[in-house]
Write an enzyme that holds these catalytic residues in place. Structure first.
Site, PDB file in Angstrom:
ATOM      1  N   CYS A   1      -1.795   5.813  -9.276  1.00 23.27           N
ATOM      2  CA  CYS A   1      -3.060   5.056  -9.341  1.00 23.27           C
ATOM      3  C   CYS A   1      -3.651   5.806 -10.298  1.00 23.27           C
ATOM      4  CB  CYS A   1      -3.692   4.874  -8.120  1.00 23.27           C
ATOM      5  SG  CYS A   1      -5.344   4.200  -8.065  1.00 23.27           S
TER       6      CYS A   1
ATOM      7  N   CYS B   1      -3.580   0.456 -15.066  1.00 27.16           N
ATOM      8  CA  CYS B   1      -3.576   0.170 -13.537  1.00 27.16           C
ATOM      9  C   CYS B   1      -2.083   0.036 -13.158  1.00 27.16           C
ATOM     10  CB  CYS B   1      -4.198  -1.028 -13.426  1.00 27.16           C
ATOM     11  SG  CYS B   1      -4.106  -1.547 -11.465  1.00 27.16           S
TER      12      CYS B   1
HETATM   13  N1  DGL Z   1      -6.351   1.779 -10.524  1.00 27.46           N
HETATM   14  C1  DGL Z   1      -5.586   1.160  -9.742  1.00 27.46           C
HETATM   15  C2  DGL Z   1      -4.040   1.344  -9.892  1.00 27.46           C
HETATM   16  O1  DGL Z   1      -3.825   2.246 -10.845  1.00 27.46           O
HETATM   17  C3  DGL Z   1      -5.998   0.722  -8.357  1.00 27.46           C
HETATM   18  C4  DGL Z   1      -7.395   0.146  -7.819  1.00 27.46           C
HETATM   19  C5  DGL Z   1      -7.618  -0.796  -6.856  1.00 27.46           C
HETATM   20  O2  DGL Z   1      -6.739  -0.913  -5.905  1.00 27.46           O
HETATM   21  O3  DGL Z   1      -7.825  -2.072  -7.382  1.00 27.46           O
HETATM   22  O4  DGL Z   1      -3.470   0.928  -9.168  1.00 27.46           O
END
Ligand code: DGL
Length: 271
Positions: A194, A80
């Protein structure tokens, strides 16, 4: 406690708010197909992108501490960008196992661009991070870096992995958030900052008005994980991998087919 262990081999733990970490796991699986996996999703804390730095900095290390105690992984991957750009150092300081982060692939984008105009699509929290400013000044000081926060794209990716058709209006507006900016007409490389966004890579490519390279760091992370675990001997065949959520288990049933592709067939709640 014993029933949460995967055989004798400690698992690799992947952590995200939802399904985004699967974009990192899929590259890792190519290199380490039989590594036992625990995939942890903080659905109760989603979306991280809309939370404050303070909230995330206190939530993530505590949660990862609990997960490490419960599953005793060999290594943690924070799959993440939002969590990594805010809490990576703190998590490393509290866990006594290797922690791999996921940070925007600004260096790769800078090497790849021909026009010198790079886009960065991330969550609201990620695009404002000093961590991103530092990567930009270290690796792309001579380039134009356009940033755009596309929080709704997280939900488009979630929908796709539930087997729904993602809303193309959301995808188009994410791309035009970059291309409509000054210099946006020369954009040739976009960093998917993301982990949810590579899951809608095909839709993003379709939404772009011209050919644009869409890049992320998943391959590099997979190689880093393989390097850090090179002394480990993995099982000779895939075992039953585990999914764990901080949220309700019932809504997760819609994602079961997407997780099954990674041998994840056991679903648990972190209570
Ligand atoms: N998958 C997360 C990232 O890489 C973001 C998801 C969220 O905002 O919860 O930033």
């Amino acid at each position: 406690m014993n029933d949460t262990k995967i055989g004798e081999c400690p698992p690799l733990l992947f952590f995200d708010t939802g399904v985004g970490g699967l974009s990192v796991l899929s590259e890792t699986k190519k290199l380490l197909p039989n590594a036992p996996i625990v995939y942890a999703a903080d659905y109760a804390g989603m979306p991280y992108g809309m939370k404050s730095e303070e909230e995330l900095a206190s939530r993530i290390p505590v949660l990862l501490g609990r997960l490490v105690e419960r599953y005793k992984p060999a290594l943690v991957t924070i799959a993440c960008n939002t969590a990594s750009t805010i809490a990576l150092d703190h998590v490393r300081s509290v866990l006594n196992i290797p922690v791999v982060g996921t940070v925007p692939a600004i260096k790769s984008a800078s090497e790849l661009t021909k026009t010198g105009v790079i886009g960065l699509l991330g969550t609201q929290a990620t695009v404002r991070q000093p961590y991103v400013d530092k990567l930009a000044s270290d690796f792309a000081a001579d380039k134009i870096l356009l940033r755009h926060a596309a929080p709704e794209l997280v939900y488009a990716a979630e929908a796709k992995l539930r087997g729904e058709i993602p809303d193309m209006n959301i995808v188009k507006s994410a791309m035009s958030g970059l291309t409509d900016q000054v210099h946006g007409d020369r954009l040739d490389t976009v960093i998917l900052a993301c982990t949810h966004f590579p899951l809608v890579r095909h839709e993003l490519a379709q939404a772009a008005g011209w050919p644009i390279e869409l890049i992320d760091g998943a391959k590099g992370i997979a190689h880093r994980i393989a390097h850090l675990t090179k002394e480990m001997s993995w099982p000779t065949e895939t075992r039953e991998n585990i999914f764990v959520t901080t949220g309700e288990l019932q809504p997760i049933t819609a994602y079961h087919p997407s997780f099954a592709e990674f041998g994840i067939r056991r679903f648990e709640a972190l209570d």
